[in-house]
Motif scaffolding. Sequence first.
Motif, PDB file in Angstrom:
ATOM      1  N   VAL A  17       0.888  -1.166   0.000  1.00 13.60           N
ATOM      2  CA  VAL A  17       0.000   0.000   0.000  1.00 13.60           C
ATOM      3  C   VAL A  17       0.927   1.218   0.000  1.00 13.60           C
ATOM      4  CG1 VAL A  17      -1.865   1.189   1.207  1.00 13.60           C
ATOM      5  CG2 VAL A  17      -1.700  -1.303   1.319  1.00 13.60           C
ATOM      6  N   PRO A  18       1.188   1.799  -1.182  1.00 11.12           N
ATOM      7  CA  PRO A  18       2.258   2.792  -1.331  1.00 11.12           C
ATOM      8  C   PRO A  18       1.910   4.232  -0.918  1.00 11.12           C
ATOM      9  CG  PRO A  18       1.249   2.418  -3.439  1.00 11.12           C
ATOM     10  CD  PRO A  18       0.579   1.481  -2.467  1.00 11.12           C
ATOM     11  N   TYR A  39      -4.245   0.981  -3.714  1.00  9.59           N
ATOM     12  CA  TYR A  39      -4.267   2.433  -3.572  1.00  9.59           C
ATOM     13  C   TYR A  39      -5.457   2.887  -2.720  1.00  9.59           C
ATOM     14  CZ  TYR A  39      -0.779   2.447  -7.266  1.00  9.59           C
ATOM     15  OH  TYR A  39       0.348   2.244  -8.008  1.00  9.59           O
ATOM     16  N   ALA A  40      -5.754   2.153  -1.665  1.00 13.36           N
ATOM     17  CA  ALA A  40      -6.921   2.449  -0.832  1.00 13.36           C
ATOM     18  C   ALA A  40      -6.839   3.827  -0.198  1.00 13.36           C
ATOM     19  CB  ALA A  40      -7.066   1.388   0.252  1.00 13.36           C
ATOM     20  N   ASN A  41      -5.697   4.210   0.293  1.00 13.77           N
ATOM     21  CA  ASN A  41      -5.561   5.516   0.946  1.00 13.77           C
ATOM     22  C   ASN A  41      -5.827   6.652  -0.031  1.00 13.77           C
ATOM     23  OD1 ASN A  41      -4.834   4.473   3.512  1.00 13.77           O
ATOM     24  ND2 ASN A  41      -2.772   4.129   2.760  1.00 13.77           N
ATOM     25  N   LEU A  44      -9.620   7.000  -0.672  1.00 10.86           N
ATOM     26  CA  LEU A  44     -10.309   7.628   0.452  1.00 10.86           C
ATOM     27  C   LEU A  44      -9.944   9.106   0.564  1.00 10.86           C
ATOM     28  CD1 LEU A  44     -12.110   7.341   2.936  1.00 10.86           C
ATOM     29  CD2 LEU A  44     -10.080   6.692   4.223  1.00 10.86           C
ATOM     30  N   ARG A  45      -8.662   9.431   0.453  1.00  6.96           N
ATOM     31  CA  ARG A  45      -8.216  10.814   0.602  1.00  6.96           C
ATOM     32  C   ARG A  45      -8.699  11.703  -0.531  1.00  6.96           C
ATOM     33  NH1 ARG A  45      -2.411   9.626   0.604  1.00  6.96           N
ATOM     34  NH2 ARG A  45      -2.161  11.836   0.275  1.00  6.96           N
ATOM     35  N   SER A  46      -8.885  11.165  -1.727  1.00  4.16           N
ATOM     36  CA  SER A  46      -9.371  11.985  -2.839  1.00  4.16           C
ATOM     37  C   SER A  46     -10.886  12.143  -2.811  1.00  4.16           C
ATOM     38  CB  SER A  46      -8.930  11.402  -4.177  1.00  4.16           C
ATOM     39  OG  SER A  46      -9.520  10.141  -4.400  1.00  4.16           O
TER      40      SER A  46
END
Length: 85
Positions: A17-18, A39-41, A44-46
């Motif tokens: 998870v980069p 690319y889960a983070n 969520l962040r976008s």
Amino acid sequence: FCDKFRAVNNDALLVVVPTSFNSVYEKELEAHGVNVVIYANQMLRSSYPAMLNTARTILENGRCLEVDAKCMPVNEILNLIPGTV
């Protein structure tokens, strides 16, 4: 890490998870034995800035027409849910 891990175990699935190494290309990760990149983070962040922008636009206009072009069509959302179409 990936190279050392692969030297010991070449069969296990290696998932990364980069979030903190965002400049590394998928091809580089693959070359070091990575099987899956998540690319889960980033998703969520976008999503939060997009929702904030939508909320502001609705509040500014007192309706939701102005955000429709940026929204996923309802029928596409329903297609994601088994048994609704």
